[in-house]
Design a protein around this motif. Structure first.
Motif, PDB file in Angstrom:
ATOM      1  N   LEU A  19      31.166  51.152  55.451  1.00 33.20           N
ATOM      2  CA  LEU A  19      30.842  49.799  55.890  1.00 33.20           C
ATOM      3  C   LEU A  19      30.728  48.833  54.716  1.00 33.20           C
ATOM      4  CD1 LEU A  19      28.266  50.534  58.714  1.00 33.20           C
ATOM      5  CD2 LEU A  19      30.677  49.949  58.937  1.00 33.20           C
ATOM      6  N   SER A  20      31.657  48.943  53.780  1.00 30.42           N
ATOM      7  CA  SER A  20      31.644  48.034  52.644  1.00 30.42           C
ATOM      8  C   SER A  20      33.055  47.534  52.357  1.00 30.42           C
ATOM      9  CB  SER A  20      31.098  48.740  51.401  1.00 30.42           C
ATOM     10  OG  SER A  20      31.870  49.894  51.113  1.00 30.42           O
ATOM     11  N   PRO A  21      33.683  46.856  53.335  1.00 27.29           N
ATOM     12  CA  PRO A  21      35.063  46.425  53.167  1.00 27.29           C
ATOM     13  C   PRO A  21      35.157  45.234  52.241  1.00 27.29           C
ATOM     14  CG  PRO A  21      34.177  45.486  55.138  1.00 27.29           C
ATOM     15  CD  PRO A  21      33.105  46.382  54.583  1.00 27.29           C
ATOM     16  N   SER A  22      36.351  44.937  51.780  1.00 30.10           N
ATOM     17  CA  SER A  22      36.538  43.744  50.979  1.00 30.10           C
ATOM     18  C   SER A  22      37.848  43.104  51.359  1.00 30.10           C
ATOM     19  CB  SER A  22      36.538  44.103  49.489  1.00 30.10           C
ATOM     20  OG  SER A  22      36.678  42.945  48.716  1.00 30.10           O
ATOM     21  N   LEU A  23      37.857  41.796  51.312  1.00 30.64           N
ATOM     22  CA  LEU A  23      39.026  41.063  51.770  1.00 30.64           C
ATOM     23  C   LEU A  23      39.612  40.149  50.706  1.00 30.64           C
ATOM     24  CD1 LEU A  23      37.684  40.195  55.281  1.00 30.64           C
ATOM     25  CD2 LEU A  23      39.780  41.426  54.828  1.00 30.64           C
ATOM     26  N   GLN A  24      39.118  40.204  49.510  1.00 23.22           N
ATOM     27  CA  GLN A  24      39.562  39.292  48.494  1.00 23.22           C
ATOM     28  C   GLN A  24      40.989  39.574  48.067  1.00 23.22           C
ATOM     29  OE1 GLN A  24      36.692  40.803  48.607  1.00 23.22           O
ATOM     30  NE2 GLN A  24      35.024  39.619  47.724  1.00 23.22           N
ATOM     31  N   GLN A  25      41.628  38.555  47.482  1.00 25.07           N
ATOM     32  CA  GLN A  25      42.788  38.837  46.673  1.00 25.07           C
ATOM     33  C   GLN A  25      42.270  39.185  45.293  1.00 25.07           C
ATOM     34  OE1 GLN A  25      46.186  39.065  46.186  1.00 25.07           O
ATOM     35  NE2 GLN A  25      46.456  39.567  48.324  1.00 25.07           N
ATOM     36  N   PHE A  26      42.983  38.879  44.242  1.00 28.37           N
ATOM     37  CA  PHE A  26      42.609  39.392  42.930  1.00 28.37           C
ATOM     38  C   PHE A  26      41.608  38.483  42.227  1.00 28.37           C
ATOM     39  CE2 PHE A  26      46.393  41.569  44.035  1.00 28.37           C
ATOM     40  CZ  PHE A  26      46.457  42.728  43.285  1.00 28.37           C
ATOM     41  N   PRO A  27      40.453  39.020  41.822  1.00 24.83           N
ATOM     42  CA  PRO A  27      39.507  38.231  41.033  1.00 24.83           C
ATOM     43  C   PRO A  27      40.146  37.824  39.695  1.00 24.83           C
ATOM     44  CG  PRO A  27      38.489  40.239  41.872  1.00 24.83           C
ATOM     45  CD  PRO A  27      39.953  40.379  42.097  1.00 24.83           C
ATOM     46  N   ARG A  28      39.961  36.589  39.290  1.00 20.72           N
ATOM     47  CA  ARG A  28      40.572  36.114  38.043  1.00 20.72           C
ATOM     48  C   ARG A  28      40.284  37.014  36.836  1.00 20.72           C
ATOM     49  NH1 ARG A  28      42.855  31.102  38.012  1.00 20.72           N
ATOM     50  NH2 ARG A  28      42.502  29.829  39.891  1.00 20.72           N
ATOM     51  N   ILE A 151      41.756  24.220  44.300  1.00 26.79           N
ATOM     52  CA  ILE A 151      42.193  25.507  43.765  1.00 26.79           C
ATOM     53  C   ILE A 151      41.010  26.466  43.721  1.00 26.79           C
ATOM     54  CG2 ILE A 151      43.114  26.699  41.735  1.00 26.79           C
ATOM     55  CD1 ILE A 151      45.162  25.035  43.227  1.00 26.79           C
ATOM     56  N   SER A 152      41.212  27.684  44.194  1.00 27.32           N
ATOM     57  CA  SER A 152      40.145  28.680  44.193  1.00 27.32           C
ATOM     58  C   SER A 152      39.710  28.968  42.754  1.00 27.32           C
ATOM     59  CB  SER A 152      40.609  29.982  44.850  1.00 27.32           C
ATOM     60  OG  SER A 152      39.641  30.998  44.682  1.00 27.32           O
ATOM     61  N   PRO A 153      38.421  28.816  42.455  1.00 29.05           N
ATOM     62  CA  PRO A 153      37.953  29.098  41.092  1.00 29.05           C
ATOM     63  C   PRO A 153      37.821  30.594  40.806  1.00 29.05           C
ATOM     64  CG  PRO A 153      36.095  28.459  42.459  1.00 29.05           C
ATOM     65  CD  PRO A 153      37.332  28.313  43.320  1.00 29.05           C
ATOM     66  N   ASP A 154      37.784  31.410  41.849  1.00 33.85           N
ATOM     67  CA  ASP A 154      37.470  32.832  41.678  1.00 33.85           C
ATOM     68  C   ASP A 154      38.656  33.767  41.857  1.00 33.85           C
ATOM     69  OD1 ASP A 154      34.745  32.270  41.243  1.00 33.85           O
ATOM     70  OD2 ASP A 154      34.371  32.216  43.404  1.00 33.85           O
ATOM     71  N   TYR A 155      39.655  33.348  42.646  1.00 41.46           N
ATOM     72  CA  TYR A 155      40.719  34.277  43.016  1.00 41.46           C
ATOM     73  C   TYR A 155      42.097  33.689  42.763  1.00 41.46           C
ATOM     74  CZ  TYR A 155      36.842  36.526  45.374  1.00 41.46           C
ATOM     75  OH  TYR A 155      35.636  37.112  45.637  1.00 41.46           O
ATOM     76  N   VAL A 156      43.038  34.574  42.473  1.00 44.58           N
ATOM     77  CA  VAL A 156      44.454  34.230  42.388  1.00 44.58           C
ATOM     78  C   VAL A 156      45.212  35.187  43.294  1.00 44.58           C
ATOM     79  CG1 VAL A 156      44.337  33.278  40.065  1.00 44.58           C
ATOM     80  CG2 VAL A 156      44.733  35.730  40.367  1.00 44.58           C
ATOM     81  N   ILE A 157      46.478  34.896  43.525  1.00 46.39           N
ATOM     82  CA  ILE A 157      47.287  35.776  44.366  1.00 46.39           C
ATOM     83  C   ILE A 157      48.340  36.472  43.527  1.00 46.39           C
ATOM     84  CG2 ILE A 157      46.898  34.389  46.427  1.00 46.39           C
ATOM     85  CD1 ILE A 157      49.804  33.351  46.073  1.00 46.39           C
ATOM     86  N   VAL A 158      48.735  37.630  43.981  1.00 46.47           N
ATOM     87  CA  VAL A 158      49.723  38.422  43.261  1.00 46.47           C
ATOM     88  C   VAL A 158      51.127  37.962  43.665  1.00 46.47           C
ATOM     89  CG1 VAL A 158      49.749  40.251  45.028  1.00 46.47           C
ATOM     90  CG2 VAL A 158      50.386  40.779  42.665  1.00 46.47           C
ATOM     91  N   THR A 159      52.024  37.844  42.692  1.00 50.90           N
ATOM     92  CA  THR A 159      53.387  37.387  42.973  1.00 50.90           C
ATOM     93  C   THR A 159      54.432  38.442  42.626  1.00 50.90           C
ATOM     94  OG1 THR A 159      53.511  36.330  40.791  1.00 50.90           O
ATOM     95  CG2 THR A 159      52.760  34.971  42.647  1.00 50.90           C
ATOM     96  N   GLY A 160      53.989  39.641  42.313  1.00 51.37           N
ATOM     97  CA  GLY A 160      54.918  40.717  42.024  1.00 51.37           C
ATOM     98  C   GLY A 160      54.245  42.058  42.232  1.00 51.37           C
ATOM     99  N   THR A 161      55.023  43.100  42.248  1.00 51.92           N
ATOM    100  CA  THR A 161      54.471  44.445  42.385  1.00 51.92           C
ATOM    101  C   THR A 161      53.981  44.936  41.021  1.00 51.92           C
ATOM    102  OG1 THR A 161      56.580  45.551  41.952  1.00 51.92           O
ATOM    103  CG2 THR A 161      56.106  44.917  44.239  1.00 51.92           C
ATOM    104  N   TYR A 162      53.216  46.014  41.045  1.00 51.94           N
ATOM    105  CA  TYR A 162      52.713  46.580  39.791  1.00 51.94           C
ATOM    106  C   TYR A 162      53.871  47.027  38.907  1.00 51.94           C
ATOM    107  CZ  TYR A 162      49.478  49.099  36.729  1.00 51.94           C
ATOM    108  OH  TYR A 162      48.734  49.528  35.643  1.00 51.94           O
ATOM    109  N   THR A 163      54.917  47.538  39.526  1.00 55.03           N
ATOM    110  CA  THR A 163      56.096  47.959  38.762  1.00 55.03           C
ATOM    111  C   THR A 163      56.770  46.759  38.125  1.00 55.03           C
ATOM    112  OG1 THR A 163      56.470  49.882  40.189  1.00 55.03           O
ATOM    113  CG2 THR A 163      58.355  49.079  38.923  1.00 55.03           C
ATOM    114  N   GLN A 164      56.898  45.663  38.888  1.00 51.36           N
ATOM    115  CA  GLN A 164      57.502  44.449  38.344  1.00 51.36           C
ATOM    116  C   GLN A 164      56.679  43.865  37.198  1.00 51.36           C
ATOM    117  OE1 GLN A 164      57.723  42.295  42.075  1.00 51.36           O
ATOM    118  NE2 GLN A 164      59.938  42.572  42.208  1.00 51.36           N
TER     119      GLN A 164
END
Length: 280
Positions: A19-28, A151-164
């Motif tokens: 019962l500890s889910p998270s919904l964030q994108q990536f913390p800066r 602009i979100s001060p805490d989060y950014v979004i991912v624009t590529g895969t980890y491999t990329q």
């Protein structure tokens, strides 16, 4: 509360168990080459200058634990998409928060708790949007517009895969508004699975809707959205209004005062009298 990104199908059992889910994108703080290569997302909490606020008893850096049970039959792949066994592709250590604390650095209060030490329990009452006063409706729309343009001060979004990203050496992230962060999160958890290579995708999956996580995922998603609006506006009494559409004969909220009516010039567009007509 674990800090990273969007919950996917393999995390469902983890969500139910802890019962500890998270919904964030990536913390800066966790989008640097060092954080990505070490796979460690344990930022310093500014409140006391320690990792995960450990000096204040807020949390500590811990190995991520995910379920080792197989995916459902609707997803026959393994080790192909970054969202599998989330968030281990990106991070294997995150802040584990104690008590009523949550957030990527344990610097915030769990939903429903307030105060400097998150000790105040407060219930939130959501109201029918048509029971709000004119001023309350206008405030709600203004909050949405502010979120869209901030602009979100805490989060950014991912624009590529980890491999990329060359396994983290070349981070690929972008700024996004507080509102569009949630648009992206919904897309990210629902999109086709990327199997590697141009056009190589698995389209027969939707982690947010085609699994038992449908209801709990969206519930926490809306709680987090509400939480971010409160932080942005400083209005910690804000709650998301609802529309009871069960007996509606048409779209009652589709007016320029609320979600926007149809444009008289083009029925496929929102009325230019609505603030939402300028949104991109």
């Amino acid at each position: 509360m674990r800090p990273a990104l969007v919950m996917s199908l393999p995390l469902l059992l983890f969500f139910i168990q802890f019962l500890s889910p998270s919904l964030q994108q990536f913390p800066r703080p966790c989008t640097t080459p060092d954080a990505l290569q070490s796979k460690r997302c344990c930022p310093v909490w500014p409140g006391d200058g320690s990792v995960c606020g450990v000096l204040s008893g807020r949390g500590f850096c811990q190995d991520v634990t995910v379920s080792d049970l197989p995916n459902g039959p609707q997803y026959p792949h393994s080790g192909m998409d970054d969202r599998e066994r989330w968030p281990l592709v990106f991070y294997n250590q995150t802040c584990q928060c104690a008590g009523n604390y949550m957030g990527f650095d344990c610097g915030e209060c769990k939903f429903g708790y307030f105060g400097a030490n998150c000790g105040e329990r407060r219930e939130s009452v959501r109201r029918n949007i048509f029971q709000l006063s004119v001023a309350e409706r206008q405030r709600f729309i203004s909050y949405l517009n502010l979120a869209k343009t901030t602009i979100s001060p805490d989060y950014v979004i991912v624009t590529g895969t980890y491999t990329q990203m060359n396994n983290g050496t070349t981070p690929m992230f972008a700024n996004i508004s507080v509102y569009d962060l949630f648009v992206w999160m919904h897309y990210y958890v629902s999109r086709d699975a990327l199997l590697g290579g141009p056009g190589n995708v698995w389209a027969d999956i939707d982690f947010a809707h085609e699994s038992a996580a449908f209801l709990p995922w969206h519930r926490v998603y809306l709680l987090f959205w509400e939480h971010e609006i409160r932080k942005l506006t400083g209005d910690f009494n804000f709650t998301i209004p609802y529309w009871d559409w069960r007996d509606a004969q048409d779209c009652q909220v589709c007016t320029d005062e609320l979600m926007g009516g149809r444009s008289p010039l083009n029925p496929n567009l929102i009325s230019p009298s609505s603030v939402f007509s300028s949104w991109k």
